[in-house]
Design a protein around this motif. Structure first.
Motif, PDB file in Angstrom:
ATOM      1  N   VAL A 232       0.736  -1.157  -0.070  1.00  0.00           N
ATOM      2  CA  VAL A 232       0.180  -0.042  -0.024  1.00  0.00           C
ATOM      3  C   VAL A 232       0.990   1.227  -0.181  1.00  0.00           C
ATOM      4  CG1 VAL A 232      -1.567   1.191   1.362  1.00  0.00           C
ATOM      5  CG2 VAL A 232      -1.923  -1.183   1.179  1.00  0.00           C
ATOM      6  N   ASN A 233       0.524   2.304  -0.974  1.00  0.00           N
ATOM      7  CA  ASN A 233       1.328   3.449  -0.621  1.00  0.00           C
ATOM      8  C   ASN A 233       0.894   4.329   0.318  1.00  0.00           C
ATOM      9  OD1 ASN A 233       2.340   4.532  -4.017  1.00  0.00           O
ATOM     10  ND2 ASN A 233       2.021   2.171  -3.292  1.00  0.00           N
ATOM     11  N   ILE A 234       2.090   5.003   1.140  1.00  0.00           N
ATOM     12  CA  ILE A 234       1.849   5.676   2.039  1.00  0.00           C
ATOM     13  C   ILE A 234       2.441   6.967   2.145  1.00  0.00           C
ATOM     14  CG2 ILE A 234       1.804   3.494   3.519  1.00  0.00           C
ATOM     15  CD1 ILE A 234       5.013   3.887   3.745  1.00  0.00           C
ATOM     16  N   VAL A 235       1.914   7.793   3.164  1.00  0.00           N
ATOM     17  CA  VAL A 235       2.585   9.200   3.537  1.00  0.00           C
ATOM     18  C   VAL A 235       3.782   8.927   4.411  1.00  0.00           C
ATOM     19  CG1 VAL A 235       2.295  11.664   4.619  1.00  0.00           C
ATOM     20  CG2 VAL A 235       0.408  10.682   3.262  1.00  0.00           C
ATOM     21  N   VAL A 236       4.687   9.821   4.207  1.00  0.00           N
ATOM     22  CA  VAL A 236       6.072   9.399   4.759  1.00  0.00           C
ATOM     23  C   VAL A 236       6.536  10.698   5.381  1.00  0.00           C
ATOM     24  CG1 VAL A 236       8.530   8.477   4.862  1.00  0.00           C
ATOM     25  CG2 VAL A 236       6.809   7.186   3.918  1.00  0.00           C
ATOM     26  N   VAL A 237       6.836  10.786   6.755  1.00  0.00           N
ATOM     27  CA  VAL A 237       7.538  11.833   7.477  1.00  0.00           C
ATOM     28  C   VAL A 237       8.885  11.588   8.108  1.00  0.00           C
ATOM     29  CG1 VAL A 237       5.218  13.219   7.469  1.00  0.00           C
ATOM     30  CG2 VAL A 237       6.450  11.891   9.333  1.00  0.00           C
ATOM     31  N   LYS A 238       9.810  12.549   8.622  1.00  0.00           N
ATOM     32  CA  LYS A 238      10.771  12.103   9.302  1.00  0.00           C
ATOM     33  C   LYS A 238      10.139  11.861  10.715  1.00  0.00           C
ATOM     34  CE  LYS A 238      15.589  13.623  10.540  1.00  0.00           C
ATOM     35  NZ  LYS A 238      16.494  14.723  10.202  1.00  0.00           N
ATOM     36  N   LYS A 239      10.650  10.983  11.339  1.00  0.00           N
ATOM     37  CA  LYS A 239      10.540  10.548  12.655  1.00  0.00           C
ATOM     38  C   LYS A 239      10.582  11.706  13.798  1.00  0.00           C
ATOM     39  CE  LYS A 239      10.954   6.989  16.203  1.00  0.00           C
ATOM     40  NZ  LYS A 239      11.782   5.853  16.718  1.00  0.00           N
ATOM     41  N   GLY A 240       9.432  12.096  14.402  1.00  0.00           N
ATOM     42  CA  GLY A 240       9.693  13.358  15.225  1.00  0.00           C
ATOM     43  C   GLY A 240       8.719  14.407  14.858  1.00  0.00           C
ATOM     44  N   ASN A 241       8.323  14.240  13.595  1.00  0.00           N
ATOM     45  CA  ASN A 241       7.227  15.337  13.009  1.00  0.00           C
ATOM     46  C   ASN A 241       5.781  14.594  12.764  1.00  0.00           C
ATOM     47  OD1 ASN A 241       9.384  17.045  12.734  1.00  0.00           O
ATOM     48  ND2 ASN A 241       9.858  16.545  10.604  1.00  0.00           N
ATOM     49  N   GLU A 242       5.762  13.337  12.911  1.00  0.00           N
ATOM     50  CA  GLU A 242       4.569  12.581  12.844  1.00  0.00           C
ATOM     51  C   GLU A 242       3.229  13.275  13.688  1.00  0.00           C
ATOM     52  OE1 GLU A 242       6.670  10.107  16.016  1.00  0.00           O
ATOM     53  OE2 GLU A 242       7.008  11.311  14.309  1.00  0.00           O
ATOM     54  N   ASN A 243       3.519  14.015  14.859  1.00  0.00           N
ATOM     55  CA  ASN A 243       2.414  14.668  15.789  1.00  0.00           C
ATOM     56  C   ASN A 243       2.292  16.232  15.473  1.00  0.00           C
ATOM     57  OD1 ASN A 243       1.626  12.303  16.934  1.00  0.00           O
ATOM     58  ND2 ASN A 243       3.342  12.215  18.235  1.00  0.00           N
ATOM     59  N   LYS A 244       2.929  16.698  14.487  1.00  0.00           N
ATOM     60  CA  LYS A 244       2.962  18.055  14.343  1.00  0.00           C
ATOM     61  C   LYS A 244       1.735  18.298  13.665  1.00  0.00           C
ATOM     62  CE  LYS A 244       7.255  19.435  15.055  1.00  0.00           C
ATOM     63  NZ  LYS A 244       8.350  19.495  13.982  1.00  0.00           N
ATOM     64  N   GLU A 245       0.976  19.265  14.090  1.00  0.00           N
ATOM     65  CA  GLU A 245      -0.206  19.867  13.595  1.00  0.00           C
ATOM     66  C   GLU A 245      -0.638  19.752  11.879  1.00  0.00           C
ATOM     67  OE1 GLU A 245      -3.239  23.627  14.309  1.00  0.00           O
ATOM     68  OE2 GLU A 245      -1.587  23.444  15.516  1.00  0.00           O
TER      69      GLU A 245
END
Length: 275
Positions: A232-245
């Motif tokens: 499945v294709n996903i949205v990816v961010v740098k760890k630590g930013n996942e809870n940013k508003e």
């Protein structure tokens, strides 16, 4: 003398009081300034079809929430991950989880998934045959050369009974055990695959590159990957930013009913929503 001391003490108290007030005012202004400068621009990297198309549909949803989604197009599977890891992008949208896990391991990056979006079933295409039974002895089949997508492509040939492999995490051509038709596996960069269809007997192509080459997975693929695929294709961010508003706003918009409807109507089953 005592009077002078008392006057001095009183003056010092007034000065200290004024300084404290000023400090308090400055702190308040600083806090207000932080609120005012919260991030409202979201920079996301993506490959063209269908990722950029889906993100264009996400744009107005985020605009209504006060965010400006800026889409940066890429045509490879490496640069957008490096850009997110180095902070040049806030997120990217082009890959599946097995690829991300392998990428983190090989490149020493620290990227994580935040949202599942859709599945692009991989398919086998050809300009020379119309069925697998037409594959001749020694036929050439092109596959993506990155570890996870190559293994995924070769799994299609395994399922069709054309090859067997050693027990490895990621299959490659060197891991073939049985090859009754003496198939020649050509490992190429994923974006090249649609362009070599006249040079090989068949190619197993990622749906985003197939669509960009006007190949319809439902109509043009001789064999297509099962919809129960884990890719499945996903949205990816740098760890630590996942809870940013702003990341939460992005995930909410891309997993909305509006985007589910867009995927169904736009791709008519060649791409399937995964949320």
């Amino acid at each position: 003398m005592l009077k002078n001391i008392l006057k001095f003490a009183l003056a010092a108290t007034v000065v200290l009081g004024l300084t404290a007030c000023n400090d308090s005012e400055e702190s308040k202004k600083g806090a207000e300034k932080k609120v005012e400068t919260k991030q409202t621009v979201i920079k996301i990297g993506a490959t063209p079809v269908p990722h950029v198309e889906i993100l264009e549909a996400v744009k107005p949803l985020l605009k209504a929430k006060g965010y400006d989604l800026q889409i940066v197009e890429f045509t490879d599977y490496v640069t957008p991950n490096i850009a997110v890891n180095e902070g040049e992008l806030d997120a990217n949208f082009f890959q599946h989880l097995p690829y991300l896990i392998e990428f983190n391991k090989n490149k020493n990056t620290d990227l994580i998934k935040t949202a599942s979006v859709h599945l692009e079933p991989m398919g086998l295409y050809s300009h020379k045959i119309k069925a697998l039974s037409e594959l001749k002895d020694g036929a050439s089949i092109a596959v993506p050369n990155d570890p996870t997508n190559e293994s995924r492509a070769l799994d299609i040939l395994v399922k069709e009974g054309l090859l067997t492999f050693k027990d490895v995490d990621f299959k490659t051509a060197v891991d073939i055990l049985e090859n009754p038709k003496n198939l020649k596996i050509k490992e190429l960069d994923a974006p090249q695959l649609p362009r070599v269809l006249d040079e090989v007997d068949a190619a197993i192509i990622n749906t985003n590159y197939a669509l960009a080459a006007n190949l319809n997975p439902l109509k043009d693929a001789i064999v297509i990957e099962s919809k129960d695929s884990p890719y499945v294709n996903i949205v990816v961010v740098k760890k630590g930013n996942e809870n940013k508003e702003y990341i939460k706003a992005l995930d909410e918009a891309i997993n909305s009913d509006e985007i589910k409807k867009f995927i169904r109507e736009k791709y008519k089953g060649s791409i399937v929503e995964a949320f």
